[in-house]
Design a protein around this motif. Structure first.
Motif, PDB file in Angstrom:
ATOM      1  N   UNK A  53      26.179  59.615  37.731  1.00 47.12           N
ATOM      2  CA  UNK A  53      26.967  60.088  36.592  1.00 47.12           C
ATOM      3  C   UNK A  53      28.393  59.547  36.642  1.00 47.12           C
ATOM      4  N   UNK A  54      28.991  59.556  37.822  1.00 45.62           N
ATOM      5  CA  UNK A  54      30.345  59.024  37.952  1.00 45.62           C
ATOM      6  C   UNK A  54      30.373  57.516  37.688  1.00 45.62           C
ATOM      7  N   UNK A  55      29.367  56.812  38.180  1.00 48.29           N
ATOM      8  CA  UNK A  55      29.271  55.364  37.939  1.00 48.29           C
ATOM      9  C   UNK A  55      29.183  55.081  36.448  1.00 48.29           C
ATOM     10  N   UNK A  56      28.383  55.872  35.750  1.00 49.11           N
ATOM     11  CA  UNK A  56      28.197  55.671  34.310  1.00 49.11           C
ATOM     12  C   UNK A  56      29.518  55.824  33.565  1.00 49.11           C
ATOM     13  N   UNK A  57      30.358  56.735  34.006  1.00 51.91           N
ATOM     14  CA  UNK A  57      31.623  57.006  33.316  1.00 51.91           C
ATOM     15  C   UNK A  57      32.723  56.028  33.731  1.00 51.91           C
ATOM     16  N   UNK A  58      32.842  55.785  35.046  1.00 54.25           N
ATOM     17  CA  UNK A  58      34.021  55.096  35.555  1.00 54.25           C
ATOM     18  C   UNK A  58      33.919  53.575  35.575  1.00 54.25           C
ATOM     19  N   UNK A  59      32.725  53.028  35.573  1.00 50.57           N
ATOM     20  CA  UNK A  59      32.584  51.585  35.776  1.00 50.57           C
ATOM     21  C   UNK A  59      32.558  50.810  34.465  1.00 50.57           C
ATOM     22  N   UNK A  60      32.036  51.400  33.411  1.00 50.16           N
ATOM     23  CA  UNK A  60      31.755  50.668  32.178  1.00 50.16           C
ATOM     24  C   UNK A  60      32.998  49.974  31.608  1.00 50.16           C
ATOM     25  N   UNK A  61      33.936  50.710  31.090  1.00 44.07           N
ATOM     26  CA  UNK A  61      35.129  50.114  30.481  1.00 44.07           C
ATOM     27  C   UNK A  61      36.095  49.519  31.513  1.00 44.07           C
ATOM     28  N   UNK A  62      36.404  50.217  32.614  1.00 45.44           N
ATOM     29  CA  UNK A  62      37.345  49.616  33.578  1.00 45.44           C
ATOM     30  C   UNK A  62      36.880  48.273  34.124  1.00 45.44           C
ATOM     31  N   UNK A  63      35.583  48.103  34.336  1.00 46.07           N
ATOM     32  CA  UNK A  63      35.115  46.850  34.927  1.00 46.07           C
ATOM     33  C   UNK A  63      35.318  45.671  33.975  1.00 46.07           C
ATOM     34  N   UNK A  64      35.059  45.866  32.699  1.00 42.76           N
ATOM     35  CA  UNK A  64      35.230  44.754  31.762  1.00 42.76           C
ATOM     36  C   UNK A  64      36.716  44.461  31.545  1.00 42.76           C
ATOM     37  N   UNK A  65      37.553  45.490  31.577  1.00 40.40           N
ATOM     38  CA  UNK A  65      39.002  45.271  31.456  1.00 40.40           C
ATOM     39  C   UNK A  65      39.519  44.498  32.671  1.00 40.40           C
ATOM     40  N   UNK A  66      39.083  44.879  33.853  1.00 38.97           N
ATOM     41  CA  UNK A  66      39.486  44.175  35.065  1.00 38.97           C
ATOM     42  C   UNK A  66      39.012  42.722  35.033  1.00 38.97           C
ATOM     43  N   UNK A  67      37.805  42.494  34.541  1.00 45.25           N
ATOM     44  CA  UNK A  67      37.301  41.124  34.448  1.00 45.25           C
ATOM     45  C   UNK A  67      38.184  40.283  33.534  1.00 45.25           C
ATOM     46  N   UNK A  68      38.513  40.817  32.362  1.00 44.00           N
ATOM     47  CA  UNK A  68      39.322  40.057  31.406  1.00 44.00           C
ATOM     48  C   UNK A  68      40.704  39.749  31.975  1.00 44.00           C
ATOM     49  N   UNK A  69      41.305  40.714  32.638  1.00 36.90           N
ATOM     50  CA  UNK A  69      42.615  40.481  33.254  1.00 36.90           C
ATOM     51  C   UNK A  69      42.526  39.432  34.356  1.00 36.90           C
ATOM     52  N   UNK A  70      41.504  39.518  35.173  1.00 33.22           N
ATOM     53  CA  UNK A  70      41.311  38.569  36.270  1.00 33.22           C
ATOM     54  C   UNK A  70      41.129  37.146  35.743  1.00 33.22           C
ATOM     55  N   UNK A  71      40.308  37.003  34.709  1.00 32.19           N
ATOM     56  CA  UNK A  71      40.078  35.670  34.140  1.00 32.19           C
ATOM     57  C   UNK A  71      41.350  35.147  33.476  1.00 32.19           C
ATOM     58  N   UNK A  72      42.019  35.988  32.726  1.00 35.37           N
ATOM     59  CA  UNK A  72      43.216  35.549  31.995  1.00 35.37           C
ATOM     60  C   UNK A  72      44.348  35.159  32.936  1.00 35.37           C
ATOM     61  N   UNK A  73      44.510  35.892  34.025  1.00 31.53           N
ATOM     62  CA  UNK A  73      45.636  35.637  34.931  1.00 31.53           C
ATOM     63  C   UNK A  73      45.310  34.558  35.965  1.00 31.53           C
ATOM     64  N   UNK A  74      44.104  34.616  36.537  1.00 33.75           N
ATOM     65  CA  UNK A  74      43.786  33.742  37.663  1.00 33.75           C
ATOM     66  C   UNK A  74      42.965  32.509  37.275  1.00 33.75           C
ATOM     67  N   UNK A  75      42.199  32.601  36.211  1.00 36.56           N
ATOM     68  CA  UNK A  75      41.289  31.506  35.838  1.00 36.56           C
ATOM     69  C   UNK A  75      41.376  31.267  34.332  1.00 36.56           C
ATOM     70  N   UNK A  76      42.568  30.857  33.887  1.00 38.45           N
ATOM     71  CA  UNK A  76      42.836  30.765  32.453  1.00 38.45           C
ATOM     72  C   UNK A  76      41.911  29.771  31.744  1.00 38.45           C
ATOM     73  N   UNK A  77      41.488  28.723  32.417  1.00 37.86           N
ATOM     74  CA  UNK A  77      40.672  27.722  31.744  1.00 37.86           C
ATOM     75  C   UNK A  77      39.282  28.246  31.381  1.00 37.86           C
ATOM     76  N   UNK A  78      38.872  29.377  31.992  1.00 38.93           N
ATOM     77  CA  UNK A  78      37.585  29.992  31.653  1.00 38.93           C
ATOM     78  C   UNK A  78      37.740  31.114  30.611  1.00 38.93           C
TER      79      UNK A  78
END
Length: 280
Positions: free
Chosen positions: A57-82
Motif C-alpha cells: 500500500x505504501x509503495x502504491x502511494x509513494x512511488x508512482x508520482x515521485x519516481x517519475x518526477x525524480x526521473x525527469x529531474x535526473x535526465x534534465x540535469x544530468x543527461x540533457x541530450x536524452x
C-alpha cells in the motif's frame, strides 16, 4: 493539458459508475478466458503477511508520482541530450492512457463485491494507507483502472535508465515494473490486463517516436546532400558554320585586287614623269 484531461475524467467518474462496474466484470471474465492468474488467488497469498500488504500500500502511494518526477529531474540535469526522447515518450503514452480513461471507464477489482472462487479486499481501506481516502482530496479518478499508469510509468522509468546508463547495474531497473505490477494486483487496484495495456502504450510510444525520429533524420540528410550536390556542366553544342575561313582558301585562287580607273591613270602619269627625268 494532461492534468486538465485527467481532471475532466475525474469529474465524469461519478455518473459513469454503472458502466465502470459492468466493464470490471467483463475484464474479469476475459482474463479467465485468457487463463491469466486470478487476482483474488494472488491476493490471498499476499494476505498471509500484513507487513507485506502494508508495504505494498505504501509503495502504491509513494512511488508512482515521485519516481517519475525524480526521473525527469535526473535526465534534465544530468543527461540533457536524452531529455527530448524521454519527455516525448512520457507525453505520448500518458496522453493515450488518458484518452482510454475517458472512453472506457473501468472499476478496479476492489470494487467487485464478489468474484468466482473468492473475494477481493480493498487493502488500502482495511490495512492502510489508502490513496482514495478522505485525506486524498478527491483528486483521483477511481474508475480509471484501464490502463495502469503505475505499470506504464514504471516500465518507462526502467527503459530510460537502461538506455541512458552503461553500467551493468542498470539492469536491476527491470525489477521496477515487475514489482509494480505485483503491487497493483495484490492491492486490488488493477487487473493484469490494466498493467499489460499500460506497458503496451509505452512500448508503442517508444517504437513510434523512434521511427519518426529516424525518418526525420533521413529527410534532413537527403536535403543536406541535395543542397551540396554540384550539377555537372552541360557541353555546349555550336552550330556548324557554312562559311569557309579565308585562311583556309589557297592564295592562288584568290582574285587580284581590283583597281579603279583613277588609280590606273595616276600610275601611267607617274611612269612618264620618271621616263622624262631619266632622259634628261
Amino acid at each position: 493539458m494532461l492534468y486538465g484531461t485527467y481532471s475532466f475524467s475525474r469529474h465524469l467518474a461519478g455518473s459513469r459508475e454503472p458502466a465502470a462496474l459492468a466493464a470490471g466484470k467483463d475484464v474479469w471474465r476475459l482474463e479467465r478466458l485468457l487463463h491469466l492468474p486470478s487476482e483474488a488467488a494472488v491476493q490471498r497469498l499476499a494476505l498471509h503477511s500484513h507487513l507485506l500488504i502494508r508495504a505494498a500500500d505504501w509503495f502504491y502511494i509513494l512511488v508512482h508520482f515521485p519516481s517519475v518526477i525524480m526521473l525527469l529531474l535526473w535526465v534534465f540535469i544530468r543527461h540533457r541530450r536524452h531529455w527530448t526522447r524521454v519527455r516525448n515518450v512520457l507525453i505520448m503514452a500518458t496522453s493515450m492512457a488518458l484518452i482510454i480513461h475517458l472512453l472506457y471507464p473501468l472499476a478496479p477489482p476492489r470494487f467487485l463485491s464478489s468474484v468466482p472462487h473468492g473475494s477481493l479486499v480493498d487493502t488500502g481501506a482495511v490495512y492502510g494507507p489508502s490513496p482514495y481516502g478522505e485525506g486524498s482530496g478527491g483528486i483521483a479518478n477511481e474508475y480509471a483502472a484501464m490502463p495502469s499508469l503505475h505499470v506504464g510509468w514504471s516500465l518507462l522509468e526502467a527503459w530510460a535508465v537502461i538506455t541512458i546508463l552503461h553500467h551493468r547495474a542498470r539492469w536491476l531497473m527491470v525489477l521496477h515494473p515487475v514489482l509494480t505490477i505485483v503491487v497493483v494486483v495484490i492491492t486490488a487496484n488493477h487487473y493484469w490486463l490494466d498493467g499489460l495495456v499500460g506497458a503496451s502504450l509505452v512500448v508503442v510510444s517508444i517504437v513510434a517516436l523512434d521511427q519518426a525520429n529516424r525518418a526525420w533524420a533521413r529527410r534532413g540528410l537527403n536535403r543536406h546532400e541535395t543542397s551540396l550536390r554540384i550539377p555537372a556542366p552541360t557541353p555546349s553544342v555550336e552550330a556548324p558554320s557554312s562559311a569557309v575561313p579565308s585562311a583556309a582558301v589557297p592564295s592562288a585562287v584568290l582574285p587580284p585586287p581590283a583597281t579603279s580607273p583613277e588609280s590606273g591613270a595616276q600610275s601611267r602619269v607617274a611612269g612618264r614623269d620618271r621616263a622624262v627625268a631619266g632622259g634628261t
